[in-house]
Design an enzyme around this catalytic site. Structure first.
Site: not given
Length: 301
Positions: A150, A245
């Site tokens: 991330s 995502e």
């Protein structure tokens, strides 16, 4: 990779979506809890792994060493959390996995400073200091691998941009799991996957939107959004991301740009997977496949 999710993966994905819909994730990611480090939380590593606390001037690190290992490699782990989340307990588990798939490599996890108290460039400064510390310990650039998920994946690339700009040597490779590489949120997946992302979808969380890490800086600065930098001279990269995502475009766009600059990039898009699904470790087939792929990447470089 299987085109259809395993039964266990479907269940875990449903649970993630359920928690998110009930704002459990948002509450856990609130500044009151998420900005506090869990570095001190005890974690029972396997007996062959030894953890050591390292105190730097502005932050802490944990060094994980494999007993009797002859490996000369070190993995610098940069955790995720949208630049507002400090070190969490589950990153200790991931450090152990990195050491395992790295064939006994040492893993150094950086508990870097986070926003809003410490906006850009605090996290980058701490990552750079940690990298320089490794060099001072006798490691060479070609023995260091950057690994992050991330925001940590984006930070790894931002660190590499910084090393290049300062005419410093670059590491041997980068592993980026669901990297956040574009804090301007310009990718199409922020809209296309908004309704299906079980982690960030259907909620304009400040973790993604109006992130305090940027502060008064330009969000297109490659040290904040590495997508907008020049990737020429970057080391080999393994980028893993899930199809569901909101950050999918971040991985695809960086991979395309890096490849066009001559960088060796392996982009693996996992069907049906959510943000940083690798945290599931050996629980899901897809996460096991992802870690096996990381192992192959380490062996290749």
């Amino acid at each position: 990779m299987a085109e259809e999710l395993s039964r266990r993966s479907k269940l875990i994905k449903m649970l993630v979506a359920e928690f998110n819909s009930k704002r459990i994730f948002q509450d856990r990611f609130s500044p009151e809890t998420f900005n506090k480090s869990e570095m001190d939380v005890e974690y029972n590593y396997p007996e062959h792994l030894v953890a050591e606390r390292i105190s730097m001037e502005n932050f802490e690190m944990e060094k994980l060493t494999w007993k009797d290992s002859t490996s000369k490699w070190v993995i610098l782990q940069l955790h995720g959390g949208g630049y507002v989340g400090a070190m969490r307990r589950h990153y200790k588990q991931m450090a152990g996995l990195y050491s395992e798939v790295g064939g006994g490599a040492t893993v150094v996890t950086v508990d870097y400073r986070v926003a809003p108290e410490h906006p850009f460039p605090a996290a980058l400064e701490d990552a750079l200091e940690a990298y320089e510390w490794l060099l001072e310990q006798g490691y060479k650039n070609d023995q260091i691998i950057l690994a992050g998920d991330s925001a940590g994946g984006g930070l790894a690339m931002a660190l590499c941009h910084t090393l290049k700009a300062r005419w410093r040597g670059t590491p041997a490779g980068i592993v980026a799991m669901s990297p956040w590489t574009d804090l301007t949120l310009s990718g199409s997946s922020y809209k296309d996957n908004y309704d299906i992302d079980p982690v960030f979808g259907n909620e304009r969380s400040e973790l993604i939107f109006e992130n305090p890490y940027i502060g008064d800086a330009d969000p297109k600065d490659p040290r904040i959004s590495p997508l907008f930098g020049d990737f020429y001279g970057f080391p080999p990269m393994l980028i893993q991301v899930g199809t569901d995502e909101m950050l999918l475009s971040d991985s695809i766009s960086v991979a395309e740009k890096a490849k066009s600059a001559g960088v060796k990039v392996r982009l693996s898009v996992y069907p049906g997977m959510f943000h940083v699904f690798q945290m599931a470790g050996t629980i899901m087939d897809e996460s096991k496949q992802a870690w096996a792929e990381v192992k192959r990447f380490f062996e290749e470089i």
